[in-house]
Write a protein that holds these residues in place. Structure first.
Motif, PDB file in Angstrom:
ATOM      1  N   ILE A 194      17.496 -21.635  -3.717  1.00 56.74           N
ATOM      2  CA  ILE A 194      16.053 -21.433  -3.683  1.00 56.74           C
ATOM      3  C   ILE A 194      15.711 -20.423  -4.773  1.00 56.74           C
ATOM      4  N   GLN A 195      14.779 -20.774  -5.655  1.00 56.10           N
ATOM      5  CA  GLN A 195      14.291 -19.820  -6.639  1.00 56.10           C
ATOM      6  C   GLN A 195      12.889 -19.364  -6.248  1.00 56.10           C
ATOM      7  N   CYS A 196      12.692 -18.043  -6.235  1.00 54.63           N
ATOM      8  CA  CYS A 196      11.372 -17.490  -5.934  1.00 54.63           C
ATOM      9  C   CYS A 196      10.594 -17.286  -7.229  1.00 54.63           C
ATOM     10  N   SER A 197       9.301 -17.423  -7.142  1.00 51.28           N
ATOM     11  CA  SER A 197       8.467 -17.179  -8.318  1.00 51.28           C
ATOM     12  C   SER A 197       8.664 -15.740  -8.779  1.00 51.28           C
ATOM     13  N   GLY A 198       8.510 -15.532 -10.078  1.00 50.19           N
ATOM     14  CA  GLY A 198       8.860 -14.260 -10.674  1.00 50.19           C
ATOM     15  C   GLY A 198       7.828 -13.164 -10.455  1.00 50.19           C
ATOM     16  N   ILE A 199       8.289 -11.917 -10.600  1.00 56.40           N
ATOM     17  CA  ILE A 199       7.424 -10.738 -10.538  1.00 56.40           C
ATOM     18  C   ILE A 199       7.402 -10.100 -11.919  1.00 56.40           C
ATOM     19  N   ASN A 200       6.220  -9.858 -12.458  1.00 53.18           N
ATOM     20  CA  ASN A 200       6.094  -9.105 -13.702  1.00 53.18           C
ATOM     21  C   ASN A 200       6.148  -7.622 -13.336  1.00 53.18           C
ATOM     22  N   PHE A 201       7.300  -6.994 -13.594  1.00 51.46           N
ATOM     23  CA  PHE A 201       7.488  -5.631 -13.097  1.00 51.46           C
ATOM     24  C   PHE A 201       6.729  -4.581 -13.904  1.00 51.46           C
ATOM     25  N   VAL A 202       6.134  -4.987 -15.024  1.00 48.35           N
ATOM     26  CA  VAL A 202       5.276  -4.059 -15.773  1.00 48.35           C
ATOM     27  C   VAL A 202       3.839  -4.151 -15.259  1.00 48.35           C
ATOM     28  N   GLN A 203       3.310  -5.362 -15.157  1.00 45.39           N
ATOM     29  CA  GLN A 203       1.930  -5.550 -14.725  1.00 45.39           C
ATOM     30  C   GLN A 203       1.769  -5.485 -13.208  1.00 45.39           C
ATOM     31  N   ASP A 204       2.829  -5.796 -12.478  1.00 46.00           N
ATOM     32  CA  ASP A 204       2.755  -5.816 -11.013  1.00 46.00           C
ATOM     33  C   ASP A 204       3.891  -4.958 -10.443  1.00 46.00           C
ATOM     34  N   LEU A 205       3.916  -3.697 -10.843  1.00 48.68           N
ATOM     35  CA  LEU A 205       4.964  -2.780 -10.398  1.00 48.68           C
ATOM     36  C   LEU A 205       5.029  -2.639  -8.877  1.00 48.68           C
TER      37      LEU A 205
ATOM     38  N   LYS B 245       0.828  -1.204   0.000  1.00 46.21           N
ATOM     39  CA  LYS B 245       0.000   0.000   0.000  1.00 46.21           C
ATOM     40  C   LYS B 245       0.865   1.259   0.000  1.00 46.21           C
ATOM     41  N   ALA B 246       1.982   1.217   0.742  1.00 48.23           N
ATOM     42  CA  ALA B 246       2.818   2.404   0.889  1.00 48.23           C
ATOM     43  C   ALA B 246       3.493   2.811  -0.415  1.00 48.23           C
ATOM     44  N   VAL B 247       3.775   1.838  -1.296  1.00 46.15           N
ATOM     45  CA  VAL B 247       4.484   2.165  -2.538  1.00 46.15           C
ATOM     46  C   VAL B 247       3.537   2.569  -3.661  1.00 46.15           C
ATOM     47  N   LEU B 248       2.227   2.426  -3.469  1.00 49.39           N
ATOM     48  CA  LEU B 248       1.285   2.736  -4.545  1.00 49.39           C
ATOM     49  C   LEU B 248       1.419   4.166  -5.078  1.00 49.39           C
ATOM     50  N   PRO B 249       1.566   5.193  -4.222  1.00 51.99           N
ATOM     51  CA  PRO B 249       1.720   6.549  -4.773  1.00 51.99           C
ATOM     52  C   PRO B 249       2.928   6.690  -5.685  1.00 51.99           C
ATOM     53  N   ILE B 250       4.020   5.978  -5.386  1.00 53.28           N
ATOM     54  CA  ILE B 250       5.203   6.050  -6.249  1.00 53.28           C
ATOM     55  C   ILE B 250       4.917   5.399  -7.596  1.00 53.28           C
ATOM     56  N   CYS B 251       4.062   4.378  -7.600  1.00 52.08           N
ATOM     57  CA  CYS B 251       3.716   3.691  -8.848  1.00 52.08           C
ATOM     58  C   CYS B 251       2.717   4.479  -9.684  1.00 52.08           C
ATOM     59  N   ASN B 252       1.890   5.304  -9.037  1.00 44.09           N
ATOM     60  CA  ASN B 252       0.754   5.914  -9.733  1.00 44.09           C
ATOM     61  C   ASN B 252       0.820   7.433  -9.884  1.00 44.09           C
ATOM     62  N   GLU B 253       1.553   8.122  -9.031  1.00 49.45           N
ATOM     63  CA  GLU B 253       1.447   9.572  -8.968  1.00 49.45           C
ATOM     64  C   GLU B 253       2.742  10.267  -9.367  1.00 49.45           C
ATOM     65  N   GLY B 254       2.600  11.376 -10.079  1.00 47.80           N
ATOM     66  CA  GLY B 254       3.735  12.233 -10.378  1.00 47.80           C
ATOM     67  C   GLY B 254       4.492  11.832 -11.631  1.00 47.80           C
ATOM     68  N   ASN B 255       5.430  12.678 -11.977  1.00 45.79           N
ATOM     69  CA  ASN B 255       6.223  12.481 -13.198  1.00 45.79           C
ATOM     70  C   ASN B 255       7.098  11.237 -13.118  1.00 45.79           C
ATOM     71  N   ASP B 256       7.649  10.964 -11.915  1.00 42.82           N
ATOM     72  CA  ASP B 256       8.537   9.799 -11.761  1.00 42.82           C
ATOM     73  C   ASP B 256       7.811   8.492 -12.028  1.00 42.82           C
ATOM     74  N   ALA B 257       6.545   8.419 -11.652  1.00 40.74           N
ATOM     75  CA  ALA B 257       5.775   7.191 -11.896  1.00 40.74           C
ATOM     76  C   ALA B 257       5.698   6.900 -13.387  1.00 40.74           C
ATOM     77  N   GLN B 258       5.458   7.940 -14.187  1.00 42.50           N
ATOM     78  CA  GLN B 258       5.382   7.746 -15.634  1.00 42.50           C
ATOM     79  C   GLN B 258       6.751   7.411 -16.208  1.00 42.50           C
ATOM     80  N   ILE B 259       7.793   8.056 -15.676  1.00 43.02           N
ATOM     81  CA  ILE B 259       9.158   7.783 -16.146  1.00 43.02           C
ATOM     82  C   ILE B 259       9.520   6.316 -15.899  1.00 43.02           C
ATOM     83  N   ILE B 260       9.205   5.817 -14.717  1.00 41.46           N
ATOM     84  CA  ILE B 260       9.528   4.425 -14.377  1.00 41.46           C
ATOM     85  C   ILE B 260       8.793   3.477 -15.317  1.00 41.46           C
TER      86      ILE B 260
END
Length: 783
Positions: A388-399, A96-111
């Motif tokens: 140990i291998q962890c299951s992957g994260i889709n960093f585009v769909q699940d930023l 929940k805490a990282v959602l604003p970084i993913c959604n808000e501001g110019n940096d979110a679009q840049i990422i």
């Protein structure tokens, strides 16, 4: 000279259950890099030779739900000044805490734009820059985040704050016992302080510096972790990122959940990597309410399989690792490294980088590293128990999940990257350990000594040996109950390693050895002097597996030990009569201990040592009891024996599966192989065996070694020329011992094995007496 034998043998035990510690007649051989990596710089073994075994290690991984790993990583970043958080709540709060970084501001679009650029790349190298830009931009924003329950960002600590930095096309070099390795990780994670040391002044911000080619090559001691990339042609075009991210349950297709390792690269320059074998039964992966997974056990074979047309690879090196001066291999190793292929499979490359990071710090507990394939990032965790291998994260769909992973990396304390709390980084080689019995112990390791034995690999004991100085321990030596007054040396050595916790510990075994030595002169003064040991209880590899919810997390668990001994010298430094006398001391000591139910089970040149008395006599010592057994049967999963010196009966498929009882006669045969090796391969203490047929024993697996040694016993030794310094021993004794080995092998299936007493007296004692090389005084093992 020799006491009355008891004829003791190792009793048989019933098969072990699926969910219990193995109880085997003979412990299976080490798997993966553990079988070879401790012998780098030994003749015939190169850093490159370990690569197929690293492939076996990474192939033998366990699977874990990434949410469980994220919970653990975040938990290790918790703020201890606040109430203890619940792990799952900590992950939910962080998402929940990282959602604003993913959604808000110019940096979110840049990422998002950078990540989309990465996904649209058609080849691998252009993927690096957008990944670095996106990850470093995210780290910059995360540094401003007040994450609930986590430690704050360390704004002023450049030595601990991290960033992603381009490394390719630069190489990173490291030396392993005179052998130089060179690796080219695509992207590395380093501290801000390191980035400033290698960066260009034109970079506007520290995060932009990560895109610059380093002005000098990184060192592995500076690399916190690595990111390896792989581009594959997608089955369907990747979808665009969502307009707005939200906290959601983990959702990845089964096909992309884990990165399956397959041999997809041309590896002929270094020899074959193991093919994917049939899987073992599932071993219980970690799961969470957000995600479920199944463990994928991998093959636990002792040797990597060979491909048609490929040369076979060594299953181990010769046991005594010589200094660079005596091995004369350093320059040659440098030349050979240039023939490495450009790229191996990313999963194998990732394993090699983890091995380099382990080697850079002698007490490192674990390594966390990453592989990126298209729009997926996979987290790998390595320790001495396995991968140990962890299951992957889709960093585009699940930023958001990718952002939480970056948050954990940013806030993790130094030690949580897997570094030991000994803090080698601050005071290299100089540490202090609190001992509850004797107080603080000072240890100053000589990390540069050419007498050190280092390790390059992933799994296993990872044994390293350094000369060490300690005022506290030096003062203890004269008062040891098992003190040897005949060894005049004041020097100490430290053995650091990761034994299996299920095994009886080496210190406990040595206590039984010392009890036998009190009343048996065949043993007294022929065993190593342990000065001090310390078990680091908090390093058990079972802890992470328990936290991740694995079934049987204690199966194969390892723990870190330091044991300090008085210094001994290699037996192969000696020649002719002094060598044979010291060898005989070890033979008699070994037999006496076997009678006392201490079964050594790993006779090799490196485990036969010597010291010199004040009157100039060389005394033989049976060394290294960490694979010995004193119980009804060995426990644990680790191999017993060093392949070129193991008995022929123990180099069969049946024995590798643990279905051959390890008898005294097998260790007696190992003594004969050691004698043979010394006669042919050593001249005045220098290894000269590289051009001999014996060197071929190092180039094959256990089964191949059995074939070559069998041929050697029957016909191959007829044209062998021994070294001048061991010629008499070869002509008058060693060959007659080999005759006995050949006869015993041919008749082994025809009836019950001979009694231990008969084996000792006819295979060894009668041969050395009949050779008439040693006088009665030299045959006397009393000191």
């Amino acid at each position: 000279m020799v006491g009355n034998p008891a004829g003791a043998t190792a009793p048989k035990t019933p098969p072990h259950g699926v969910n219990s510690e193995p109880k085997l007649n003979s412990t299976p051989l080490a798997v993966g890099s553990a079988a070879i990596s401790e012998h780098i710089s030994a003749v015939g073994v190169d850093v490159r030779d370990v690569r197929p075994w690293i492939a076996r290690d990474v192939e033998d991984y366990q699977e874990c739900a990434v949410d469980k790993m994220l919970e653990e990583l975040l938990y290790h970043c918790k703020d201890d000044s606040k109430p203890l958080p619940d792990k799952s709540t900590l992950l939910d709060d962080s998402l929940k805490a990282v959602l604003p970084i993913c959604n808000e501001g110019n940096d979110a679009q840049i990422i998002k734009n950078h990540l989309v650029t990465l996904v649209n790349c058609t080849i691998e190298p252009p993927m690096y820059a957008p990944f670095i830009k996106a990850a470093n931009c995210a780290l910059g924003r995360l540094s401003e985040l007040d994450a609930p329950g986590l430690v704050p960002y360390k704004a002023q600590k450049d030595s601990e704050n991290i960033l992603f930095h381009l490394n390719d096309p630069s190489f990173i070099y490291q030396t392993h016992q005179g052998k130089k390795s060179k690796r080219k990780p695509d992207v590395v994670v380093v501290s801000h302080a390191t980035a400033k040391k290698v960066g260009k002044s034109k970079a506007k911000t520290i995060y932009e510096a990560g895109l610059c080619k380093p002005t000098r090559k990184f060192e592995w001691t500076e690399v916190r972790t690595t990111v390896e990339f792989k581009h594959t042609k997608p089955v369907s075009p990747p979808g665009p990122p969502p307009a707005t991210y939200a906290v959601k349950t983990y959702d990845i297709s089964e096909a992309k959940k884990f990165m399956k390792y397959r041999r997809e690269t041309n590896d002929s320059a270094e020899g074959p990597e193991p093919a994917v074998p049939a899987p073992l039964p599932a071993s219980g992966a970690a799961t969470s309410s957000r995600q479920t997974s199944n463990a994928a056990g991998r093959s636990n074979l002792s040797e990597p399989p060979k491909n048609k047309g490929e040369k076979k690879r060594s299953s181990t090196g010769p046991a005594d690792v010589r200094s660079s001066k005596k091995s004369k291999l350093g320059a040659e190793g440098e030349k050979k490294e240039s023939s490495e292929p450009v790229k191996a499979h990313p999963v194998v490359q990732n394993g090699l980088y983890a091995a380099e990071m382990f080697a850079a710090y002698f007490a490192r507990r674990s390594v966390i590293s990453y592989v990126v394939e298209n729009d997926m990032i996979y987290t790998w965790y390595f320790d001495r128990q396995g991968a140990i291998q962890c299951s992957g994260i889709n960093f585009v769909q699940d930023l958001p999940r990718f952002m939480v992973l970056l948050l954990a990396m940013q806030r993790m304390p130094y030690a949580e990257w897997g570094y030991h709390t000994l803090r080698e980084l601050e005071t290299p080689g100089d540490i202090r350990v609190e001992d509850e019995k004797i107080g603080e112990v000072d240890l100053k390791f000589n990390l540069k000594s050419n007498k050190r034995t280092t390790h390059f690999g992933l799994r296993g004991r990872a044994t390293i040996v350094f000369p060490v100085e300690s005022k506290k321990l030096s003062d203890l030596v004269p008062n040891l109950p098992h003190h040897n007054p005949h060894n005049a040396t004041k020097e100490l050595v430290a053995k650091l390693y990761w034994p299996e916790e299920a095994r009886e510990s080496e210190p406990d075994i040595l206590k039984k050895v010392y009890n036998i030595a009190e009343t048996d002169e065949r043993v007294k003064y022929h065993v190593p002097e342990m000065v001090w040991f310390h078990k680091f209880e908090d390093t058990s590899t079972a802890k992470i597996r328990s936290a991740l919810g694995f079934e049987d997390p204690k199966l194969g668990r390892r723990v870190f030990y330091i044991i300090v001994f008085r210094k001994l010298e290699p037996i192969t430094d000696l020649n002719n009569k002094p060598f044979l006398a010291a060898w005989w001391h070890a033979v008699v000591c070994h037999y006496a201990l076997w009678e006392g139910f201490v079964h050594h089970r790993d006779v090799s040149p490196s485990n036969l040592m010597v010291y010199k008395t004040s009157d100039g006599r060389w005394i033989g010592v049976l060394n290294d009891f960490d694979l010995s057994s004193t119980q009804a049967a060995p426990s644990g999963q680790e191999r017993t024996g060093t392949v070129p010196f193991m008995a022929l009966d123990l180099l069969t498929k049946k024995a590798i599966e643990g279905r051959v009882e390890h008898l005294y006669q097998h260790d007696a045969e190992s003594f004969i192989w050691v004698l043979t090796w010394a006669c042919i391969c050593y001249e005045d203490g220098v290894f000269i065996g590289k051009g001999t047929v014996l060197n071929d024993w190092l180039k094959v697996d256990a089964i191949g070694c059995q074939e070559k040694k069998s041929n050697f016993v029957m016909v191959g030794r007829r044209d062998i020329e021994p070294s001048g310094s061991h010629r008499e021993t070869w002509e008058k004794m060693a060959q007659f011992c080999l005759d006995t080995v050949g006869f015993g092998y041919l008749t082994s299936a025809r009836g019950p094995p001979p009694e231990d007493r008969v084996v000792f007296e006819t295979w060894l004692e009668a041969k050395i007496i009949e050779s008439k090389i040693l006088s009665r005084e030299l045959l006397d093992v009393r000191v």
